[in-house]
Write a protein that holds these residues in place. Structure first.
Motif, short mmCIF file in Angstrom:
data_model
loop_
_atom_site.label_atom_id
_atom_site.label_comp_id
_atom_site.label_asym_id
_atom_site.label_seq_id
_atom_site.Cartn_x
_atom_site.Cartn_y
_atom_site.Cartn_z
N SER A 93 16.58 11.39 -3.14
CA SER A 93 16.86 10.71 -1.74
C SER A 93 16.37 10.17 -0.84
O SER A 93 15.75 8.99 0.14
N VAL A 94 14.94 10.74 -1.18
CA VAL A 94 13.43 10.34 -0.45
C VAL A 94 12.50 9.16 -1.10
O VAL A 94 11.86 8.34 -1.18
N TYR A 95 12.74 9.23 -2.57
CA TYR A 95 12.07 8.76 -4.02
C TYR A 95 12.28 7.29 -3.29
O TYR A 95 11.06 7.09 -3.38
N PRO A 96 13.12 6.83 -3.07
CA PRO A 96 13.26 4.97 -3.13
C PRO A 96 12.49 4.54 -1.89
O PRO A 96 11.80 3.45 -0.86
N HIS A 97 12.63 5.40 -0.46
CA HIS A 97 11.90 5.28 0.79
C HIS A 97 10.40 5.25 0.30
O HIS A 97 9.61 4.36 1.08
N TYR A 98 9.53 6.01 -0.67
CA TYR A 98 8.50 5.73 -0.94
C TYR A 98 7.95 4.55 -2.01
O TYR A 98 7.40 3.77 -1.66
N THR A 110 2.83 -1.18 -6.00
CA THR A 110 3.87 -0.67 -7.04
C THR A 110 4.15 0.74 -7.17
O THR A 110 3.58 1.36 -6.70
N LYS A 111 5.85 0.31 -7.67
CA LYS A 111 5.60 2.22 -8.02
C LYS A 111 5.04 2.40 -8.58
O LYS A 111 4.74 4.18 -9.04
N ALA A 112 4.69 2.41 -10.57
CA ALA A 112 3.43 2.58 -10.65
C ALA A 112 2.34 3.65 -9.87
O ALA A 112 2.18 4.38 -10.37
#
Length: 117
Positions: free
Chosen positions: A13-18, A28-30
């Motif tokens: 639930s927090v990862y998309p905010h990061y 980037t996400k990478a």
């Protein structure tokens, strides 16, 4: 010891905010995933499993394959608190991750974020 609410929040639930924070600043996400891999030892498959199973922060850090011993080199302030002064171990791990994400978003070189020599 009173458990903080964040401990039971799912990492997913927090990862998309990061991700959003990093991408807003042109990262980037990478790169974010590289930071998570460095800190926790999760590989891409392990991180995908964590996100799919929606495990909470407490389990995320407890099940981390190999917490990086160099994480103690992470210094600075997150939310007005010095990460190196956080006494509660789990909260310190969460703050380490927050600090690394902040450094990424501020444009710091990945090699420096990962405390490479």
């Amino acid at each position: 010891m009173t458990a903080h609410r964040v401990y039971k929040m799912s990492f997913a639930s927090v990862y998309p905010h990061y991700v959003a924070k990093a991408q807003r600043k042109g990262r980037t996400k990478a790169e974010l995933d590289a930071i998570i891999h460095w800190l926790t030892g999760y590989d891409a498959a392990g991180l995908a499993t964590v996100l799919e199973e929606r495990i909470d922060f407490e389990a995320f850090f407890a099940q981390a394959p190999a917490m990086n011993p160099s994480r103690t080199l992470i210094k600075g302030v997150v939310c007005g608190v010095r990460v190196e002064e956080v006494e509660e171990p789990l909260m310190r791990e969460i703050r380490y991750l927050d600090k690394l994400v902040d450094e990424l978003a501020r444009g710091k070189a990945l090699e420096k974020i990962l405390r490479a020599s």
